[in-house]
Design an enzyme around this catalytic site. Sequence first.
Site, PDB file in Angstrom:
ATOM      1  N   PRO A 126      23.201 128.586  31.932  1.00 46.73           N
ATOM      2  CA  PRO A 126      22.193 129.603  32.250  1.00 46.73           C
ATOM      3  C   PRO A 126      20.900 129.407  31.455  1.00 46.73           C
ATOM      4  CG  PRO A 126      24.076 130.564  31.071  1.00 46.73           C
ATOM      5  CD  PRO A 126      24.434 129.154  31.393  1.00 46.73           C
ATOM      6  N   GLU A 153      30.525 130.519  24.831  1.00 49.23           N
ATOM      7  CA  GLU A 153      29.099 130.709  24.539  1.00 49.23           C
ATOM      8  C   GLU A 153      28.298 129.425  24.713  1.00 49.23           C
ATOM      9  OE1 GLU A 153      27.652 133.787  23.988  1.00 49.23           O
ATOM     10  OE2 GLU A 153      29.677 134.267  24.664  1.00 49.23           O
ATOM     11  N   ARG A 191      25.160 116.786  50.356  1.00 49.94           N
ATOM     12  CA  ARG A 191      24.755 116.906  51.763  1.00 49.94           C
ATOM     13  C   ARG A 191      23.441 116.175  52.040  1.00 49.94           C
ATOM     14  NH1 ARG A 191      21.061 120.772  52.761  1.00 49.94           N
ATOM     15  NH2 ARG A 191      21.712 121.280  54.877  1.00 49.94           N
ATOM     16  N   ASP A 206      15.813 122.698  56.675  1.00 51.97           N
ATOM     17  CA  ASP A 206      16.418 123.711  55.817  1.00 51.97           C
ATOM     18  C   ASP A 206      15.370 124.547  55.115  1.00 51.97           C
ATOM     19  OD1 ASP A 206      18.891 122.815  56.373  1.00 51.97           O
ATOM     20  OD2 ASP A 206      19.070 121.583  54.595  1.00 51.97           O
TER      21      ASP A 206
HETATM   22 CL1  6GU Z   1      24.437 126.611  35.626  1.00 55.16          CL
HETATM   23  N1  6GU Z   1      26.012 128.262  34.305  1.00 55.16           N
HETATM   24  C1  6GU Z   1      26.418 129.470  33.944  1.00 55.16           C
HETATM   25  N2  6GU Z   1      27.455 129.586  33.107  1.00 55.16           N
HETATM   26  N3  6GU Z   1      25.863 130.583  34.364  1.00 55.16           N
HETATM   27  C2  6GU Z   1      24.841 130.435  35.200  1.00 55.16           C
HETATM   28  C3  6GU Z   1      24.368 129.214  35.633  1.00 55.16           C
HETATM   29  C4  6GU Z   1      24.980 128.111  35.145  1.00 55.16           C
HETATM   30  N4  6GU Z   1      23.330 129.396  36.459  1.00 55.16           N
HETATM   31  C5  6GU Z   1      23.180 130.709  36.550  1.00 55.16           C
HETATM   32  N5  6GU Z   1      24.093 131.346  35.793  1.00 55.16           N
END
Ligand code: 6GU
Length: 291
Positions: A126, A153, A191, A206
Amino acid sequence: MRIDIITIFPDYFAALDLSLVGKARTRGLLDVAVHDLRGYTDDPHRSVDDAAYGGGPGMVMSPQPWGRALESVAGGAGDAGITAGRGDTAGRGDTAGRGAGAPSAGRAGGAHPDAGRRPRIVFPTPSGVPFTQRLSRELAEQAWLVFCCGRYEGIDRRVLDAWADDEVSLGDYVLAGGEVATLAIVEAVTRLVPGVLGNEESAGDDSFSTGLLEGPVYTRPASFDGRAVPDVLLSGDHAAVHRWRRVQSLLTTAARRPDLLARATLSRDDVAVLEAAGVGVPAEIARRMAQ
Ligand code: 6GU
């Protein structure tokens, strides 16, 4: 394309036997291997995490199993403890001087044709940069991708400093780990690999390939639950259908993702459509149009 995935939950990736990806594997277009991180631990409990230095809640994934797994899966592709991060200085596509990537155990057929080449190593997190269709296209051109799925974490920073080419995020929310993100990225990337989709044209229309969202689509019957298909789609007038689709695309994008409109390439007709719909045309576009 060769794809290696390192995870503590290999079972998540059973889904890669299905659908387009599964078919592409059967047809030999994709070679996917999933590696259990716990197979690279050296303690009886096969532990992969530990408390965070500096304190705080949550556990951090330990560097040793990751180092061993990446050494085994990606061969000599790490920087072997050199100070600068791989992403800063390591030349993409530079294979010179790097050790041969040993084919992973369990991969059929002995030496892989990509052994000895350098993989692109992706860590979904994230805290990463946004994963986009542009990055998807870039990854689709690689011969070899390695995905590293973190949990808890996160992974000890030194692993990323040594090995990561890309740290990518799917969006502004937090998943429990990198597995679902990896599945999404693998689907988006594969894809685009020639031959995987079967119908190479459909990738071109797309959402995002034009910079706009796709509008609605319909199939038979012409009336369903009292709802009719728009007449123009039944008219046989291809130019009119084309114009209608462009208008729907513009209106959908204006309603849901006005931020995309500001970056899209719009014609004068497009701008006229948006103005007629009472959509505020982004100042940047209006300025470009005035020139
Ligand atoms: Cl790539 N990993 C995690 N753990 N949470 C996320 C993410 C990735 N992308 C959005 N939330």
